[in-house]
Write an enzyme that holds these catalytic residues in place. Structure first.
Site, PDB file in Angstrom:
ATOM      1  N   ARG A 160     -83.934   6.458  93.567  1.00  0.00           N
ATOM      2  CA  ARG A 160     -82.500   6.699  93.347  1.00  0.00           C
ATOM      3  C   ARG A 160     -81.614   6.145  94.462  1.00  0.00           C
ATOM      4  O   ARG A 160     -80.624   6.766  94.852  1.00  0.00           O
ATOM      5  CB  ARG A 160     -82.200   8.192  93.164  1.00  0.00           C
ATOM      6  CG  ARG A 160     -82.900   8.836  92.013  1.00  0.00           C
ATOM      7  CD  ARG A 160     -82.566   8.226  90.650  1.00  0.00           C
ATOM      8  NE  ARG A 160     -83.485   8.786  89.679  1.00  0.00           N
ATOM      9  CZ  ARG A 160     -84.668   8.217  89.395  1.00  0.00           C
ATOM     10  NH1 ARG A 160     -85.012   7.051  89.916  1.00  0.00           N
ATOM     11  NH2 ARG A 160     -85.486   8.763  88.549  1.00  0.00           N
ATOM     12  N   SER A 209     -78.160  14.276  87.127  1.00  0.00           N
ATOM     13  CA  SER A 209     -78.708  15.118  88.198  1.00  0.00           C
ATOM     14  C   SER A 209     -77.738  15.189  89.357  1.00  0.00           C
ATOM     15  O   SER A 209     -77.222  14.169  89.815  1.00  0.00           O
ATOM     16  CB  SER A 209     -80.023  14.539  88.702  1.00  0.00           C
ATOM     17  OG  SER A 209     -80.961  14.569  87.653  1.00  0.00           O
ATOM     18  N   GLU A 280     -77.443  13.188  94.475  1.00  0.00           N
ATOM     19  CA  GLU A 280     -77.734  11.944  93.751  1.00  0.00           C
ATOM     20  C   GLU A 280     -76.432  11.359  93.217  1.00  0.00           C
ATOM     21  O   GLU A 280     -76.234  10.145  93.211  1.00  0.00           O
ATOM     22  CB  GLU A 280     -78.690  12.248  92.592  1.00  0.00           C
ATOM     23  CG  GLU A 280     -79.073  11.025  91.785  1.00  0.00           C
ATOM     24  CD  GLU A 280     -80.250  11.283  90.845  1.00  0.00           C
ATOM     25  OE1 GLU A 280     -81.170  12.042  91.223  1.00  0.00           O
ATOM     26  OE2 GLU A 280     -80.244  10.718  89.746  1.00  0.00           O
TER      27      GLU A 280
END
Ligand SMILES: Cc1cc2nc3c(=O)[nH]c(=O)nc-3n(C[C@H](O)[C@H](O)[C@H](O)COP(=O)(O)OP(=O)(O)OC[C@H]3O[C@@H](n4cnc5c(N)ncnc54)[C@H](O)[C@@H]3O)c2cc1C
Length: 291
Positions: A160, A209, A280
């Site tokens: 990520r 998320s 994130e």
């Protein structure tokens, strides 16, 4: 292509919060993208990009920058043998549809990722054991100073994250896929979508998320659930009662509401598990998650 002035960004984010962009440009070709970058450098404006705004929190007071949303040719998808060439602004759903129609597999995991090819590079988006790094051959990055094709290693793609910085625009992405029966692709996508619907709030306004999974036996979602945060609310934002690593816009949420919830979640995870959660979701404008 002349950028528009003072355009609300809340309609460009899936969570539906955020103030205006001082300038919003929607370049529809490489020439227009270059014009937009020149427009910004002549005015010493920062450049930011929004894809489908599916992992983005924009400051309520707005963003003092030229915000770009790639359109037209820069959002098209073409197939060439086993290569799928997607414009940086191409929606993953379109890329997946074109891959399936051409009998190319490997991109099925992206069915649950409601973003663009370019946003996926920035985040090294991934799901179900795969990610951009695994399927991407290279991406074309354009700045005010020129352009170049970079490999996943050169883009620093990791869990990520990438090493891309504001001002670097992903204009195109080349995916290397493998031949696969379109019916099998359809079946896999259906299974993945069913799994997703069972576990996550798919019919709410969220930004995906909130936190990256920490190095811990518990995922971020399980950790925040154990902290008793499911359903916890600040203003119009609430932690999803279905999955604690999602924040929903449950009414008139603001970005400040979401950030306050994130601050509370970080505090509780630290207090209960001694873990520092890292967000994130990407932040646009002068905002930060409370320490
Ligand atoms: C319901 C839901 C489920 C999700 N599930 C997943 C999942 O399973 N896995 C996952 O990884 N993510 C998931 N996400 C998050 C999100 O969809 C991904 O991170 C996606 O890749 C973001 O793409 P985007 O185009 O929407 O980018 P945006 O949210 O618009 O932007 C994200 C960042 O990328 C930058 N960016 C976007 N486009 C470009 C470009 N062309 N050039 C340079 N920079 C760019 C932006 O400046 C910003 O910093 C989910 C989100 C939602 C709402």
């Amino acid at each position: 292509m002349r950028p528009e002035h003072d355009v609300p960004l809340s309609r460009f984010t899936t969570v539906g919060t955020g103030g205006p962009a001082r300038w919003l440009g929607r370049p529809a070709s490489r020439a227009e993208l270059e014009q937009a970058l020149t427009f910004a450098s002549e005015r010493e404006l920062e450049v930011a990009v929004v894809g489908l705004g599916s992992n983005l929190l924009v400051a309520d007071d707005g963003v003092d920058a030229l915000v770009l949303r790639l359109a037209g040719e820069l959002a098209e998808v073409h197939v060439d043998g086993e290569l799928l060439l997607a414009g940086g602004g191409a929606a993953n759903a379109v890329a997946l549809h074109r891959a399936r129609a051409a009998g190319l597999g490997g991109f099925e995991f992206a069915c649950a990722i409601p973003g663009t090819a370019g946003g996926g590079v920035w985040m090294n988006a991934g799901a179900y054991g795969s990610d951009w790094r695994a399927v991407m051959a290279r991406a074309e990055v354009v700045t005010a100073d020129g352009s170049g094709w970079l490999t996943p290693d050169e883009l620093g793609l990791e869990y990520r994250r990438s090493s891309l910085r504001p001002g670097q625009v992903v204009a195109a992405v080349e995916f290397r896929l493998q031949p696969r029966d379109p019916d099998e692709i359809r079946r896999t996508v259906r299974e993945l979508n069913t799994r997703r619907k069972e576990a996550q709030p798919t019919n709410k306004r969220t930004f995906g998320s909130v936190f990256k999974n920490p190095e811990h036996e518990l995922s971020a979602g399980r950790m925040l659930e154990a902290c008793g945060l499911k359903g916890h609310r600040v203003g119009g934002a609430q932690i999803s009662p279905k999955h604690a690593n999602f924040i929903e816009n449950a009414g008139d949420a603001t970005t400040a509401d979401a950030l306050a919830l994130m601050g509370e979640a970080r505090r509780r995870a630290h207090e209960t598990f001694g873990v520092d959660l890292h967000h994130e979701v990407q932040l646009l404008g002068p905002i930060a998650v409370p320490a």
